[in-house]
Design a protein around this motif. Structure first.
Motif, PDB file in Angstrom:
ATOM      1  N   GLY A 441       0.841  -1.186   0.000  1.00  0.00           N
ATOM      2  CA  GLY A 441       0.000   0.000   0.000  1.00  0.00           C
ATOM      3  C   GLY A 441       0.877   1.237   0.000  1.00  0.00           C
ATOM      4  N   GLU A 442       0.243   2.395   0.074  1.00  0.00           N
ATOM      5  CA  GLU A 442       1.019   3.634   0.123  1.00  0.00           C
ATOM      6  C   GLU A 442       1.503   3.853   1.554  1.00  0.00           C
ATOM      7  N   LEU A 443       2.795   3.973   1.723  1.00  0.00           N
ATOM      8  CA  LEU A 443       3.423   4.087   3.032  1.00  0.00           C
ATOM      9  C   LEU A 443       4.324   5.316   3.069  1.00  0.00           C
ATOM     10  N   ARG A 444       4.666   5.713   4.277  1.00  0.00           N
ATOM     11  CA  ARG A 444       5.597   6.826   4.459  1.00  0.00           C
ATOM     12  C   ARG A 444       6.896   6.290   5.051  1.00  0.00           C
ATOM     13  N   PRO A 445       8.018   6.944   4.746  1.00  0.00           N
ATOM     14  CA  PRO A 445       9.278   6.506   5.348  1.00  0.00           C
ATOM     15  C   PRO A 445       9.354   6.895   6.819  1.00  0.00           C
ATOM     16  N   VAL A 446       9.813   5.988   7.659  1.00  0.00           N
ATOM     17  CA  VAL A 446      10.048   6.259   9.073  1.00  0.00           C
ATOM     18  C   VAL A 446      11.532   6.434   9.340  1.00  0.00           C
ATOM     19  N   GLU A 447      12.337   5.568   8.742  1.00  0.00           N
ATOM     20  CA  GLU A 447      13.775   5.617   8.987  1.00  0.00           C
ATOM     21  C   GLU A 447      14.486   4.819   7.902  1.00  0.00           C
ATOM     22  N   ARG A 471      24.540   5.241   9.518  1.00  0.00           N
ATOM     23  CA  ARG A 471      24.273   6.637   9.168  1.00  0.00           C
ATOM     24  C   ARG A 471      22.996   6.714   8.324  1.00  0.00           C
ATOM     25  N   PRO A 472      22.343   7.866   8.354  1.00  0.00           N
ATOM     26  CA  PRO A 472      21.131   7.994   7.539  1.00  0.00           C
ATOM     27  C   PRO A 472      21.418   7.711   6.068  1.00  0.00           C
ATOM     28  N   GLY A 473      20.582   6.866   5.468  1.00  0.00           N
ATOM     29  CA  GLY A 473      20.714   6.596   4.048  1.00  0.00           C
ATOM     30  C   GLY A 473      20.130   7.733   3.233  1.00  0.00           C
ATOM     31  N   THR A 474      20.505   7.793   1.989  1.00  0.00           N
ATOM     32  CA  THR A 474      20.003   8.839   1.093  1.00  0.00           C
ATOM     33  C   THR A 474      19.378   8.187  -0.128  1.00  0.00           C
ATOM     34  N   GLY A 475      18.489   8.918  -0.747  1.00  0.00           N
ATOM     35  CA  GLY A 475      17.952   8.476  -2.030  1.00  0.00           C
ATOM     36  C   GLY A 475      16.743   7.573  -1.962  1.00  0.00           C
ATOM     37  N   LEU A 476      16.166   7.346  -0.762  1.00  0.00           N
ATOM     38  CA  LEU A 476      14.948   6.555  -0.679  1.00  0.00           C
ATOM     39  C   LEU A 476      13.783   7.362  -1.244  1.00  0.00           C
ATOM     40  N   ARG A 477      13.099   6.800  -2.240  1.00  0.00           N
ATOM     41  CA  ARG A 477      11.970   7.486  -2.878  1.00  0.00           C
ATOM     42  C   ARG A 477      10.742   6.583  -2.838  1.00  0.00           C
ATOM     43  N   LEU A 478       9.601   7.167  -2.489  1.00  0.00           N
ATOM     44  CA  LEU A 478       8.336   6.440  -2.472  1.00  0.00           C
ATOM     45  C   LEU A 478       7.393   7.079  -3.472  1.00  0.00           C
ATOM     46  N   ARG A 479       6.894   6.255  -4.384  1.00  0.00           N
ATOM     47  CA  ARG A 479       5.934   6.717  -5.376  1.00  0.00           C
ATOM     48  C   ARG A 479       4.789   5.715  -5.426  1.00  0.00           C
ATOM     49  N   GLY A 480       3.671   6.099  -4.831  1.00  0.00           N
ATOM     50  CA  GLY A 480       2.543   5.188  -4.782  1.00  0.00           C
ATOM     51  C   GLY A 480       2.897   3.946  -3.984  1.00  0.00           C
ATOM     52  N   ARG A 481       2.760   2.798  -4.626  1.00  0.00           N
ATOM     53  CA  ARG A 481       3.023   1.531  -3.935  1.00  0.00           C
ATOM     54  C   ARG A 481       4.383   0.966  -4.325  1.00  0.00           C
ATOM     55  N   ARG A 482       5.338   1.863  -4.521  1.00  0.00           N
ATOM     56  CA  ARG A 482       6.673   1.418  -4.912  1.00  0.00           C
ATOM     57  C   ARG A 482       7.722   2.297  -4.228  1.00  0.00           C
ATOM     58  N   ALA A 483       8.751   1.635  -3.725  1.00  0.00           N
ATOM     59  CA  ALA A 483       9.891   2.346  -3.133  1.00  0.00           C
ATOM     60  C   ALA A 483      11.137   2.004  -3.935  1.00  0.00           C
ATOM     61  N   SER A 484      12.058   2.938  -3.992  1.00  0.00           N
ATOM     62  CA  SER A 484      13.316   2.697  -4.684  1.00  0.00           C
ATOM     63  C   SER A 484      14.449   3.332  -3.894  1.00  0.00           C
ATOM     64  N   LEU A 485      15.597   2.711  -3.946  1.00  0.00           N
ATOM     65  CA  LEU A 485      16.792   3.226  -3.294  1.00  0.00           C
ATOM     66  C   LEU A 485      18.003   2.536  -3.890  1.00  0.00           C
ATOM     67  N   THR A 486      19.177   3.095  -3.632  1.00  0.00           N
ATOM     68  CA  THR A 486      20.420   2.509  -4.093  1.00  0.00           C
ATOM     69  C   THR A 486      21.202   1.992  -2.903  1.00  0.00           C
ATOM     70  N   LEU A 487      21.583   0.711  -2.964  1.00  0.00           N
ATOM     71  CA  LEU A 487      22.352   0.074  -1.895  1.00  0.00           C
ATOM     72  C   LEU A 487      23.832   0.151  -2.247  1.00  0.00           C
ATOM     73  N   PRO A 488      24.657   0.759  -1.396  1.00  0.00           N
ATOM     74  CA  PRO A 488      26.086   0.819  -1.688  1.00  0.00           C
ATOM     75  C   PRO A 488      26.703  -0.577  -1.694  1.00  0.00           C
ATOM     76  N   PRO A 489      27.861  -0.750  -2.346  1.00  0.00           N
ATOM     77  CA  PRO A 489      28.559  -2.037  -2.265  1.00  0.00           C
ATOM     78  C   PRO A 489      28.914  -2.350  -0.810  1.00  0.00           C
ATOM     79  N   VAL A 490      28.907  -3.620  -0.459  1.00  0.00           N
ATOM     80  CA  VAL A 490      29.237  -4.103   0.896  1.00  0.00           C
ATOM     81  C   VAL A 490      28.518  -3.230   1.934  1.00  0.00           C
ATOM     82  N   SER A 491      27.223  -3.387   1.997  1.00  0.00           N
ATOM     83  CA  SER A 491      26.426  -2.564   2.910  1.00  0.00           C
ATOM     84  C   SER A 491      25.316  -3.365   3.534  1.00  0.00           C
TER      85      SER A 491
END
Length: 504
Positions: A441-447, A471-491
Motif C-alpha cells: 500500500g502507500e506508506l511513508r518513510p520512518v527511517e 548513518r542515515p541513508g540517502t535516495g529513498l523514494r516512495l511513489r505510490g506503492r513502490r519504493a526505490s533506493l540505491t544500496l552501496p557495495p558491501v552494505s
C-alpha cells in the motif's frame, strides 16, 4: 554501473512470528568475557554487586533477550557448586578448556543477578562432559525448586529465597568435538542426553531442553550425529543445537560476504534431518533449532588451547571487527529471521571482549564494536511476523558457496502498527545496487539507515568508539506503492515504512 534488484513486501506471505529468543547472546568463563567484561568489582562504573553498569547499559541497548551461560567448552569440566556460597570459601580450579585459572568469584547466583539487571532470560548449560544425570538434577533443584529440600534450602541460605526458575537448559556442549572434556560418540551422548532429559522432564515437564548438535558443518559426522542423537532423544528434547563461526582471514572476501548461504544450508540440512527422524518415529512433534553459537571469528589467528599459558583472565580472541564483518553479521541475522519457522533460539557468541559486540578495558571504558549495530537495530525493529522475501537480482560466484544472490534480505510486519521493516545486504564488493520494492500500500518513510564505509577495514576503538556506525541513508523514494533506493557495495541497511495512521 549499478546492478538492479526487485522484491515484493506483502504481509500475506509469512514465514512465522519473530521469536524474541532469536536475539540471544552468550557469556562464557573464557578470556575476559566475565572478569573485567560483565563483572569487575572496583571499576568506577561497578555497582554494589561488582557488575559493570556501562556494560549493562550497552547490553540493554544491544537488545539482547536471552543469554547462554556458563559455556561453551568451559562447562564440560565445570562444577557449578564451586561458584555458589560465600566467595571466600569458593575454591580456585583449573579451567582445562581455555587453560585458565578460575577463582569462581562469579557463579550461578551472580549471573542470575546480572541477568535480572540486564533484563534477559537465562539459558543454562549443563556439564554432560565430565558429569552426568545426578549432577544435572542437583543443579536444576538448586536453581528451580522453591524450598524444603537440601539443595533448594542451600540456595535460600545463600541469599536467594525465590527460585531462579530457569526454563531453558542445554544438555551439554559440543560433545561431538574431540577438543571437549568428556568427548563422546553419538551413541554415548544420545543415551546420556536421553537419560538426563527424561529425569529433568520428570522434575518439571515444562522445561525446554536443547540436545547437542554438531560443533560445525565441517565435522565428519555432521548430519549423522544429529540423526543418531535425535533417534535417542526425540520425544524428550525441544531443540537441537547448531554452531557456526565465519573466518574472514583467508582473504576470500566474496565467500565471506556470502556466509549467510552456509548458515542457511546448515539450518535447512538439520531441519530436514530432524524431520526425517520424526517421520521414522511416526511422531507429530517438530523439533526446533537452537543456533546457540554464531558469529564472525578470525579463527585462523587463534593458536589453539595447547599454546596458551596458565593464567587468570587472559586476553583471548579479542577480535577488532571492521565494516565488512558488520555487514556479514547483518546478513547472518537476516538468515536467522528467514528461518524463523524453525530456529527458535539463537545466541551470538560472545557478549563482551571475546569475539564480542562489546569491548572493555579493565578500569577503563566500554564501547560498541562495528558488529554491535546491525544486531541492535535488528533486535529493536524486527517485530511481528517475518515475511517471505525473495529478491530478483544478479548472482555472485563464490569459491566456497557457489553462486549466491547479490542481495540478501528479509522483512517483518507489525500488525499492531502496520509498520514494515526491511533488512537488506548488498554482498557485491564492486557495484551498488538499484533496488525496487513493491509495497502492499502507500506508506511513508520512518527511517533509513545504512552501515557501510569507504574504508571497509575501519574499526571502533576505545579512542574512536564511533568510527563505524549506521548513518542515515540517502535516495529513498516512495511513489505510490513502490519504493526505490540505491544500496552501496558491501552494505547493510534497514528501511522502516509505516502507514500514515496506525492500524486499528
Amino acid at each position: 554501473m549499478a546492478t538492479t534488484a526487485r522484491l515484493t513486501l506483502d504481509p500475506a506471505f509469512r514465514i512465522g512470528p519473530v521469536e524474541p529468543r532469536l536475539f540471544g547472546s552468550f557469556v562464557e568463563h573464557m578470556g575476559r568475557c566475565v572478569y573485567t567484561g560483565v563483572f569487575e568489582p572496583g571499576h568506577p562504573a561497578a555497582d554494589a554487586d561488582g557488575l559493570r553498569t556501562d556494560v549493562l547499559e550497552l547490553t540493554r541497548e544491544l537488545g539482547v533477550t536471552l543469554v547462554r551461560y556458563p559455556g561453551g567448552n568451559f562447562v564440560s569440566n565445570y562444577r557449578w557448586e564451586d561458584g555458589v556460597g560465600p566467595v571466600e570459601n569458593r575454591p580456585a580450579r583449573l579451567d582445562l578448556a581455555w587453560r585458565s585459572l578460575e577463582d569462581n568469584r562469579f557463579g550461578l547466583n551472580e549471573f542470575m543477578v546480572w541477568a535480572a539487571k540486564a533484563g534477559v532470560e537465562p539459558m543454562m548449560a549443563l556439564n554432560l562432559g565430565t558429569r552426568g544425570v545426578a549432577e544435572a538434577l542437583e543443579l536444576v533443584e538448586y536453581a528451580n525448586y522453591p524450598g524444603g529440600t537440601r539443595l533448594s534450602d542451600l540456595r535460600r541460605a545463600h541469599g536467594f529465597d525465590r527460585p531462579h526458575d530457569v526454563r531453558l537448559w542445554c544438555l551439554g556442549n559440543e560433545l561431538d568435538g574431540p577438543w571437549q572434556m568428556g568427548h563422546k560418540t553419538a551413541a554415548e551422548y544420545g543415551r546420556l542426553a536421553a537419560e538426563t532429559a527424561r529425569a529433568l522432564k520428570r522434575f518439571d515437564p515444562g522445561l525446554s531442553l536443547v540436545a547437542c548438535g554438531s560443533s560445525n558443518s565441517a565435522m565428519p559426522t555432521f548430519g549423522a550425529w544429529e540423526a543418531e542423537v535425535l533417534e535417542a532423544t526425540y520425544e524428550m528434547v525441544d531443540h537441537v543445537s547448531l554452531h557456526a563461526y565465519y573466518d574472514p582471514s583467508d582473504g576470500d572476501v566474496d565467500s565471506f560476504l556470502a556466509s549467510g548461504a552456509d548458515m542457511d544450508h546448515m539450518i535447512r540440512s538439520i531441519a530436514a534431518t530432524a524431520d526425517h527422524v520424526g517421520a521414522r518415529l511416526r511422531s507429530r512433534k517438530k523439533i526446533k533449532l537452537s543456533f546457540d553459537e554464531w558469529n564472525v571469528w578470525y579463527q585462523s589467528r587463534f593458536p589453539g588451547e595447547a599454546a596458551l599459558d596458565w593464567t587468570e583472565r587472559p586476553r583471548l580472541i579479542e577480535d577488532a571487527y571492521d565494516v565488512t564483518d558488520a555487514v556479514v553479521v547483518g546478513s547472518l541475522l537476516i538468515t536467522l529471521l528467514r528461518n524463523a519457522d524453525r530456529v527458535g533460539v539463537a545466541c551470538q557468541a560472545q557478549l563482551a571482549n571475546v569475539i564480542a559486540p562489546i569491548r572493555t578495558e579493565p578500569g577503563g571504558p566500554a564501547w560498541r564494536q562495528s558488529i554491535f549495530h546491525p544486531f541492535a537495530l535488528t533486535a529493536r525493529h524486527a517485530r511481528g511476523q517475518v515475511l517471505r522475501v525473495e529478491p530478483e537480482c544478479a548472482t555472485i560466484a563464490t569459491a566456497k558457496h557457489g553462486d549466491v544472490p547479490a542481495i540478501w534480505a528479509t522483512a517483518t510486519y507489525d500488525e499492531t502498527t502496520g509498520e514494515l521493516a526491511l533488512f537488506v545486504v548488498n554482498r557485491d564488493r564492486r557495484e551498488p545496487c538499484a533496488l525496487e520494492v513493491a509495497l502492499p500500500g502507500e506508506l511513508r518513510p520512518v527511517e533509513h539507515l545504512e552501515l557501510t564505509d569507504d574504508d571497509l577495514s575501519a574499526v571502533n576503538t576505545a579512542e574512536t568508539p564511533d568510527r563505524v556506525r549506521p548513518r542515515p541513508g540517502t535516495g529513498l523514494r516512495l511513489r505510490g506503492r513502490r519504493a526505490s533506493l540505491t544500496l552501496p557495495p558491501v552494505s547493510w541497511s534497514v528501511i522502516r515504512l509505516a502507514p500514515d495512521s496506525p492500524q486499528e
